[in-house]
Motif scaffolding. Structure first.
Motif, PDB file in Angstrom:
ATOM      1  N   PRO A  16      20.223  -3.507 -13.631  1.00  8.99           N
ATOM      2  CA  PRO A  16      19.231  -4.472 -13.155  1.00  8.99           C
ATOM      3  C   PRO A  16      19.736  -5.131 -11.862  1.00  8.99           C
ATOM      4  O   PRO A  16      20.928  -5.123 -11.615  1.00  8.99           O
ATOM      5  CB  PRO A  16      19.143  -5.480 -14.291  1.00  8.99           C
ATOM      6  CG  PRO A  16      20.399  -5.332 -15.067  1.00  8.99           C
ATOM      7  CD  PRO A  16      20.871  -3.928 -14.854  1.00  8.99           C
ATOM      8  N   TRP A  19      17.271  -1.176 -11.088  1.00 11.72           N
ATOM      9  CA  TRP A  19      17.215  -0.023 -11.982  1.00 11.72           C
ATOM     10  C   TRP A  19      17.141   1.290 -11.202  1.00 11.72           C
ATOM     11  O   TRP A  19      16.457   2.226 -11.585  1.00 11.72           O
ATOM     12  CB  TRP A  19      16.036  -0.117 -12.957  1.00 11.72           C
ATOM     13  CG  TRP A  19      16.040  -1.343 -13.780  1.00 11.72           C
ATOM     14  CD1 TRP A  19      15.241  -2.423 -13.617  1.00 11.72           C
ATOM     15  CD2 TRP A  19      16.894  -1.645 -14.893  1.00 11.72           C
ATOM     16  NE1 TRP A  19      15.538  -3.382 -14.558  1.00 11.72           N
ATOM     17  CE2 TRP A  19      16.561  -2.927 -15.366  1.00 11.72           C
ATOM     18  CE3 TRP A  19      17.925  -0.948 -15.542  1.00 11.72           C
ATOM     19  CZ2 TRP A  19      17.190  -3.532 -16.436  1.00 11.72           C
ATOM     20  CZ3 TRP A  19      18.559  -1.556 -16.611  1.00 11.72           C
ATOM     21  CH2 TRP A  19      18.190  -2.822 -17.056  1.00 11.72           C
ATOM     22  N   VAL A  63      14.737   5.374 -17.543  1.00 12.79           N
ATOM     23  CA  VAL A  63      15.026   4.109 -16.857  1.00 12.79           C
ATOM     24  C   VAL A  63      13.776   3.262 -16.633  1.00 12.79           C
ATOM     25  O   VAL A  63      13.898   2.071 -16.313  1.00 12.79           O
ATOM     26  CB  VAL A  63      15.811   4.310 -15.544  1.00 12.79           C
ATOM     27  CG1 VAL A  63      17.120   5.033 -15.807  1.00 12.79           C
ATOM     28  CG2 VAL A  63      14.999   5.019 -14.492  1.00 12.79           C
ATOM     29  N   GLU A  66      10.921  -0.097 -21.000  1.00 12.52           N
ATOM     30  CA  GLU A  66      11.326  -1.489 -21.271  1.00 12.52           C
ATOM     31  C   GLU A  66      12.271  -1.563 -22.467  1.00 12.52           C
ATOM     32  O   GLU A  66      13.187  -2.384 -22.480  1.00 12.52           O
ATOM     33  CB  GLU A  66      10.101  -2.377 -21.485  1.00 12.52           C
ATOM     34  CG  GLU A  66       9.318  -2.647 -20.216  1.00 12.52           C
ATOM     35  CD  GLU A  66      10.145  -3.318 -19.117  1.00 12.52           C
ATOM     36  OE1 GLU A  66      10.994  -4.173 -19.426  1.00 12.52           O
ATOM     37  OE2 GLU A  66       9.940  -2.960 -17.944  1.00 12.52           O
ATOM     38  N   ARG A  69      15.675  -0.787 -21.182  1.00 17.17           N
ATOM     39  CA  ARG A  69      16.160  -1.895 -20.358  1.00 17.17           C
ATOM     40  C   ARG A  69      16.572  -3.097 -21.196  1.00 17.17           C
ATOM     41  O   ARG A  69      17.428  -3.877 -20.788  1.00 17.17           O
ATOM     42  CB  ARG A  69      15.095  -2.309 -19.343  1.00 17.17           C
ATOM     43  CG  ARG A  69      14.849  -1.266 -18.285  1.00 17.17           C
ATOM     44  CD  ARG A  69      13.780  -1.683 -17.316  1.00 17.17           C
ATOM     45  NE  ARG A  69      13.603  -0.687 -16.276  1.00 17.17           N
ATOM     46  CZ  ARG A  69      12.866  -0.875 -15.195  1.00 17.17           C
ATOM     47  NH1 ARG A  69      12.222  -2.027 -15.011  1.00 17.17           N
ATOM     48  NH2 ARG A  69      12.763   0.084 -14.293  1.00 17.17           N
ATOM     49  N   ARG A  76      22.738   0.774 -23.193  1.00 17.99           N
ATOM     50  CA  ARG A  76      22.002   1.458 -22.115  1.00 17.99           C
ATOM     51  C   ARG A  76      22.827   2.603 -21.546  1.00 17.99           C
ATOM     52  O   ARG A  76      22.324   3.694 -21.304  1.00 17.99           O
ATOM     53  CB  ARG A  76      21.650   0.484 -20.986  1.00 17.99           C
ATOM     54  CG  ARG A  76      20.459  -0.371 -21.229  1.00 17.99           C
ATOM     55  CD  ARG A  76      19.948  -1.040 -19.966  1.00 17.99           C
ATOM     56  NE  ARG A  76      20.963  -1.603 -19.114  1.00 17.99           N
ATOM     57  CZ  ARG A  76      21.422  -2.856 -19.196  1.00 17.99           C
ATOM     58  NH1 ARG A  76      20.941  -3.680 -20.105  1.00 17.99           N
ATOM     59  NH2 ARG A  76      22.348  -3.280 -18.357  1.00 17.99           N
TER      60      ARG A  76
END
Length: 109
Positions: A16, A19, A63, A66, A69, A76
């Motif tokens: 983040p 991304w 990627v 949601e 993420r 991740r």
């Protein structure tokens, strides 16, 4: 908590806030991933093309999720690595058989 969770990082995992998936950098750094582009797949199951195209598409879709993420950083990275390397053995086992591309036992490899 995964043991040594804070010590483990995969440098190509998108982070983040952007991304960003830098596929060119991944291919430059990882010959096994670069080799996927030279590995054909049967168009009946993979109309998108070779294993490299398929793998890149899988990672691009991942990627954007949601749910991915929202995972912890280490989760991740683990899931990203699983997506990136899920077909890494196909170049080792792929062959043309009866006019079709096959990759027997690539998952076990």
């Amino acid at each position: 908590m995964i043991p040594h969770e804070l010590d483990w990082r995969f440098p190509f995992c998108p982070q983040p806030p952007a991304w960003t998936l830098d596929w060119d950098e991944i291919e430059r750094a990882l010959p096994a991933i670069r080799a996927l582009a030279d590995c054909p797949q049967d168009p009946q199951w993979h109309a998108e093309g070779n294993v490299g195209i398929h793998t890149r598409m899988v990672c691009e879709q991942l990627v954007e999720l949601e749910r991915w993420r929202a995972l912890t950083e280490v989760e991740r990275q683990i899931v990203f690595c699983a997506a990136l390397f899920h077909d890494v053995a196909k170049p080792l086992v792929s062959r043309r058989e009866a006019g079709r591309w096959r990759a027997p036992n690539h998952a076990a490899k």
